[in-house]
Enzyme design. Structure first.
Site, PDB file in Angstrom:
ATOM      1  N   ASP A 174       0.860  -1.180   0.000  1.00 57.92           N
ATOM      2  CA  ASP A 174       0.000   0.000   0.000  1.00 57.92           C
ATOM      3  C   ASP A 174       0.899   1.235   0.000  1.00 57.92           C
ATOM      4  O   ASP A 174       2.073   1.164   0.388  1.00 57.92           O
ATOM      5  CB  ASP A 174      -0.890  -0.021   1.247  1.00 57.92           C
ATOM      6  CG  ASP A 174      -1.750   1.220   1.372  1.00 57.92           C
ATOM      7  OD1 ASP A 174      -2.338   1.641   0.361  1.00 57.92           O
ATOM      8  OD2 ASP A 174      -1.828   1.770   2.478  1.00 57.92           O
ATOM      9  N   ASP A 177      -0.126   4.974   1.054  1.00 54.50           N
ATOM     10  CA  ASP A 177      -0.310   5.897   2.169  1.00 54.50           C
ATOM     11  C   ASP A 177      -0.197   5.179   3.505  1.00 54.50           C
ATOM     12  O   ASP A 177      -0.940   4.246   3.787  1.00 54.50           O
ATOM     13  CB  ASP A 177      -1.678   6.587   2.076  1.00 54.50           C
ATOM     14  CG  ASP A 177      -1.848   7.354   0.782  1.00 54.50           C
ATOM     15  OD1 ASP A 177      -0.894   8.054   0.388  1.00 54.50           O
ATOM     16  OD2 ASP A 177      -2.914   7.236   0.155  1.00 54.50           O
TER      17      ASP A 177
END
Length: 246
Positions: free
Chosen positions: A16, A18
Site C-alpha cells: 500500500d 499511504d
C-alpha cells in the site's frame, strides 16, 4: 521464515502507498475532516457531530477508493446523497462532488508541505528486490504515480495498480481483494505466493479475503489489535522490524 521476515513461499510483495511507503495518511485524514465537517456543519448546523480524524477515518475511509469512502462514512450517519458524476465540481452536493472536494484539499496540502517517504520502507523495498522478489504498489489513490515520482520511488515497483488503473480495469477497491489480486497476477504470482503490506483495516480485509500467503499490518497509529482482528498475520510498527535491511 526468511531474513526478510517472510515465509519462504513468498515471491511477490504488494505494498500500500499511504501510511506504508509515504507519510501521507495524516494528510488524507485532515483533508477528509475538513471536507466532511464543512458538509455536516452546512447540513446540520453548529450542533453537528464532527468527523473524527482517527476513528471515523480508520473505520470508513482509510484505504478505500474516494467515492466508496464518501458513501461508507455518510451511511454511518444515515445520510444519502445523489451519486453524481466523476467530473462533478467540488461544490456539488453529490458523492463524487464531496470526493472531488477532498481531493482538491489533499492536493493543496501535498503541494504546500510536500510528500515524505518512510526511509525504512524504501530500504526494505531495495532489500526485497535485491533478494529477487518482485514488488507492486497497490493504492486506491488516483495521485499514486505523482507521489511516487515526488519521492523518487517509481523504479522500486515492477507493477502499479492504483485508482487510475483500477478504474480502467473496472476493479473494485479495498476491502475487496481485486486490486491486490491483479497486482499479483501482473507479477506472475499466485495469491499464496504474495505478501500484502498494509496499514488500513480495509487493506487487512482485502488481504484476508484474497487468500494471500502473508499479510503484514503496519501500525502507525496504535491499532495493533484491530489490524490483527481484520486479518493480519503479523503487525509491526515499522518495516525495519521484519529483517535486516542494512
Amino acid at each position: 521464515m526468511t531474513q526478510l521476515g517472510l515465509p519462504t513461499v513468498i515471491k511477490a510483495c504488494l505494498f500500500d502507498l499511504d501510511g506504508v511507503v509515504t507519510r501521507t495518511a495524516v494528510v488524507h485524514a485532515a483533508a477528509w475532516k475538513e471536507t466532511f465537517d464543512a458538509f455536516l456543519r452546512q447540513r446540520e448546523g453548529e450542533g453537528y457531530r464532527p468527523f473524527d480524524a482517527v476513528t471515523d477515518y480508520d473505520e470508513y475511509v482509510d484505504g478505500r477508493p474516494r467515492a466508496d469512502g464518501v458513501r461508507t462514512f455518510l451511511a454511518s450517519r444515515d445520510i444519502r446523497l445523489p451519486e453524481g458524476d466523476p467530473g462533478d465540481p467540488p461544490d456539488a452536493e453529490t458523492v463524487h462532488g464531496l470526493g472531488n472536494r477532498k481531493n482538491r484539499l489533499l492536493l493543496e496540502r501535498i503541494r504546500a508541505g510536500g510528500v515524505e517517504a518512510y526511509d525504512s520502507t524504501l530500504r526494505y523495498l531495495r532489500t526485497v528486490r535485491a533478494h529477487g522478489l518482485s514488488t507492486a504498489i497497490v493504492s486506491s489513490s488516483a495521485n499514486c504515480l505523482d507521489v511516487l515520482r515526488a519521492i523518487e520511488a517509481e523504479d522500486l515497483f515492477d507493477v502499479r495498480i492504483d485508482g487510475v488503473v483500477a478504474a480502467e480495469r473496472g476493479l473494485p477497491g479495498k476491502p475487496s481483494p481485486d486490486t491486490f489480486l491483479a497486482a499479483a497476477r501482473d507479477l506472475g504470482a499466485e495469491a499464496k505466493q504474495a505478501a500484502v503490506f498494509e496499514d488500513a483495516l480495509a487493506g487487512m480485509d482485502a488481504g484476508r479475503a484474497g487468500g494471500f500467503g502473508y499479510v503484514v499490518g503496519v501500525d502507525r497509529t496504535g491499532q495493533t489489535e484491530a489490524l490483527y482482528a481484520h486479518g493480519a498475520d503479523v503487525v509491526v510498527r515499522d518495516l525495519a522490524e521484519l529483517g535486516d535491511t542494512e
